[in-house]
Design a protein around this motif. Sequence first.
Motif, mmCIF file in Angstrom:
data_model
loop_
_atom_site.group_PDB
_atom_site.id
_atom_site.type_symbol
_atom_site.label_atom_id
_atom_site.label_comp_id
_atom_site.label_asym_id
_atom_site.label_seq_id
_atom_site.Cartn_x
_atom_site.Cartn_y
_atom_site.Cartn_z
ATOM 1 N N LEU A 28 -24.997 -63.449 -11.362
ATOM 2 C CA LEU A 28 -25.310 -64.588 -12.247
ATOM 3 C C LEU A 28 -24.242 -65.666 -12.141
ATOM 4 O O LEU A 28 -24.553 -66.858 -12.037
ATOM 5 C CB LEU A 28 -25.409 -64.128 -13.700
ATOM 6 C CG LEU A 28 -26.658 -63.376 -14.098
ATOM 7 C CD1 LEU A 28 -26.501 -62.809 -15.508
ATOM 8 C CD2 LEU A 28 -27.869 -64.284 -14.030
ATOM 9 N N ALA A 29 -23.006 -65.260 -12.180
ATOM 10 C CA ALA A 29 -21.904 -66.227 -12.186
ATOM 11 C C ALA A 29 -21.867 -67.054 -10.914
ATOM 12 O O ALA A 29 -21.729 -68.272 -10.973
ATOM 13 C CB ALA A 29 -20.574 -65.502 -12.383
ATOM 14 N N VAL A 30 -21.997 -66.410 -9.761
ATOM 15 C CA VAL A 30 -21.839 -67.170 -8.517
ATOM 16 C C VAL A 30 -23.104 -67.904 -8.100
ATOM 17 O O VAL A 30 -23.026 -68.826 -7.290
ATOM 18 C CB VAL A 30 -21.307 -66.308 -7.350
ATOM 19 C CG1 VAL A 30 -19.936 -65.752 -7.671
ATOM 20 C CG2 VAL A 30 -22.266 -65.215 -6.976
ATOM 21 N N THR A 31 -24.248 -67.547 -8.653
ATOM 22 C CA THR A 31 -25.469 -68.263 -8.288
ATOM 23 C C THR A 31 -25.851 -69.334 -9.293
ATOM 24 O O THR A 31 -26.302 -70.410 -8.907
ATOM 25 C CB THR A 31 -26.666 -67.307 -8.111
ATOM 26 O OG1 THR A 31 -26.858 -66.565 -9.312
ATOM 27 C CG2 THR A 31 -26.438 -66.370 -6.936
ATOM 28 N N ARG A 32 -25.676 -69.052 -10.578
ATOM 29 C CA ARG A 32 -26.110 -69.999 -11.617
ATOM 30 C C ARG A 32 -24.990 -70.461 -12.515
ATOM 31 O O ARG A 32 -25.159 -71.398 -13.291
ATOM 32 C CB ARG A 32 -27.184 -69.336 -12.478
ATOM 33 C CG ARG A 32 -28.422 -68.935 -11.687
ATOM 34 C CD ARG A 32 -29.426 -68.256 -12.540
ATOM 35 N NE ARG A 32 -29.688 -69.046 -13.739
ATOM 36 C CZ ARG A 32 -30.557 -68.726 -14.654
ATOM 37 N NH1 ARG A 32 -31.253 -67.638 -14.515
ATOM 38 N NH2 ARG A 32 -30.744 -69.484 -15.711
ATOM 39 N N GLY A 33 -23.867 -69.782 -12.476
ATOM 40 C CA GLY A 33 -22.793 -70.059 -13.418
ATOM 41 C C GLY A 33 -23.067 -69.342 -14.729
ATOM 42 O O GLY A 33 -24.138 -68.775 -14.926
ATOM 43 N N LEU A 34 -22.103 -69.341 -15.604
ATOM 44 C CA LEU A 34 -22.249 -68.689 -16.898
ATOM 45 C C LEU A 34 -22.178 -69.743 -17.992
ATOM 46 O O LEU A 34 -21.366 -70.665 -17.918
ATOM 47 C CB LEU A 34 -21.124 -67.663 -17.109
ATOM 48 C CG LEU A 34 -21.041 -66.525 -16.089
ATOM 49 C CD1 LEU A 34 -19.801 -65.675 -16.360
ATOM 50 C CD2 LEU A 34 -22.295 -65.676 -16.113
ATOM 51 N N ASN A 35 -23.021 -69.590 -19.001
ATOM 52 C CA ASN A 35 -22.942 -70.521 -20.122
ATOM 53 C C ASN A 35 -21.781 -70.103 -21.028
ATOM 54 O O ASN A 35 -21.133 -69.073 -20.800
ATOM 55 C CB ASN A 35 -24.278 -70.611 -20.870
ATOM 56 C CG ASN A 35 -24.683 -69.306 -21.535
ATOM 57 O OD1 ASN A 35 -23.853 -68.536 -22.006
ATOM 58 N ND2 ASN A 35 -25.982 -69.063 -21.599
ATOM 59 N N ALA A 36 -21.534 -70.893 -22.044
ATOM 60 C CA ALA A 36 -20.379 -70.648 -22.922
ATOM 61 C C ALA A 36 -20.451 -69.286 -23.602
ATOM 62 O O ALA A 36 -19.438 -68.571 -23.711
ATOM 63 C CB ALA A 36 -20.264 -71.752 -23.963
ATOM 64 N N ALA A 61 -12.102 -67.505 -12.352
ATOM 65 C CA ALA A 61 -12.351 -66.396 -11.436
ATOM 66 C C ALA A 61 -13.676 -66.535 -10.691
ATOM 67 O O ALA A 61 -13.782 -66.147 -9.526
ATOM 68 C CB ALA A 61 -12.316 -65.075 -12.199
ATOM 69 N N TYR A 62 -14.701 -67.085 -11.328
ATOM 70 C CA TYR A 62 -15.990 -67.151 -10.638
ATOM 71 C C TYR A 62 -16.271 -68.481 -9.952
ATOM 72 O O TYR A 62 -17.101 -68.548 -9.029
ATOM 73 C CB TYR A 62 -17.155 -66.748 -11.550
ATOM 74 C CG TYR A 62 -17.658 -67.776 -12.527
ATOM 75 C CD1 TYR A 62 -18.486 -68.818 -12.113
ATOM 76 C CD2 TYR A 62 -17.368 -67.689 -13.877
ATOM 77 C CE1 TYR A 62 -18.974 -69.746 -13.023
ATOM 78 C CE2 TYR A 62 -17.848 -68.608 -14.782
ATOM 79 C CZ TYR A 62 -18.652 -69.636 -14.347
ATOM 80 O OH TYR A 62 -19.142 -70.556 -15.245
ATOM 81 N N LEU A 63 -15.621 -69.557 -10.355
ATOM 82 C CA LEU A 63 -15.923 -70.863 -9.761
ATOM 83 C C LEU A 63 -15.723 -70.932 -8.239
ATOM 84 O O LEU A 63 -16.572 -71.505 -7.550
ATOM 85 C CB LEU A 63 -15.121 -71.966 -10.443
ATOM 86 C CG LEU A 63 -15.743 -72.542 -11.703
ATOM 87 C CD1 LEU A 63 -14.871 -73.657 -12.273
ATOM 88 C CD2 LEU A 63 -17.155 -73.033 -11.483
ATOM 89 N N PRO A 64 -14.657 -70.369 -7.685
ATOM 90 C CA PRO A 64 -14.522 -70.443 -6.222
ATOM 91 C C PRO A 64 -15.701 -69.798 -5.488
ATOM 92 O O PRO A 64 -16.203 -70.342 -4.500
ATOM 93 C CB PRO A 64 -13.214 -69.710 -5.933
ATOM 94 C CG PRO A 64 -12.423 -69.845 -7.188
ATOM 95 C CD PRO A 64 -13.449 -69.792 -8.298
ATOM 96 N N GLY A 65 -16.159 -68.653 -5.963
ATOM 97 C CA GLY A 65 -17.305 -67.996 -5.339
ATOM 98 C C GLY A 65 -18.582 -68.796 -5.506
ATOM 99 O O GLY A 65 -19.408 -68.874 -4.594
ATOM 100 N N MET A 66 -18.733 -69.408 -6.673
ATOM 101 C CA MET A 66 -19.906 -70.237 -6.932
ATOM 102 C C MET A 66 -19.911 -71.452 -6.001
ATOM 103 O O MET A 66 -20.936 -71.803 -5.418
ATOM 104 C CB MET A 66 -19.924 -70.674 -8.392
ATOM 105 C CG MET A 66 -21.136 -71.458 -8.796
ATOM 106 S SD MET A 66 -20.988 -71.874 -10.551
ATOM 107 C CE MET A 66 -22.501 -72.787 -10.763
ATOM 108 N N ARG A 67 -18.760 -72.086 -5.868
ATOM 109 C CA ARG A 67 -18.650 -73.258 -4.988
ATOM 110 C C ARG A 67 -18.903 -72.873 -3.528
ATOM 111 O O ARG A 67 -19.584 -73.596 -2.801
ATOM 112 C CB ARG A 67 -17.284 -73.900 -5.138
ATOM 113 C CG ARG A 67 -17.123 -74.620 -6.453
ATOM 114 C CD ARG A 67 -15.746 -75.233 -6.600
ATOM 115 N NE ARG A 67 -15.640 -75.915 -7.866
ATOM 116 C CZ ARG A 67 -14.583 -75.872 -8.652
ATOM 117 N NH1 ARG A 67 -13.510 -75.198 -8.288
ATOM 118 N NH2 ARG A 67 -14.574 -76.523 -9.796
#
Length: 99
Positions: free
Chosen positions: A35-43, A63-69
């Motif tokens: 979820l985090a790396v494909t859609r991001g996480l909400n608050a 922690a998840y933003l680099p993988g998401m990017r």
Amino acid sequence: MTDESFYDWMCRHARVLGWDLDEEARKTLHVWASLAVTRGLNAAQTAQLARGLGVTTDEVTAAYLPGMRAAAMGEIREQPDLVALDADLDRIADDERPR
């Protein structure tokens, strides 16, 4: 941030807190990572995960933003039109460089 995946990051923090990372727990962390790396996480998701791992919401996001990017850039680079555009821009840039 290191090259550590978000899943590995979550596992490391869970182990520090004494979690038993049985198969079910690992599956749950894989879902969070996906979820985090494909859609991001909400608050709310970020806050829930931070509480469970004993970290701040900013640490979760960092922690998840680099993988998401990286995942987003991989998808962008695979688009045929964008690949052609990138080649055209490289050619133009090469033509404009002083010789």
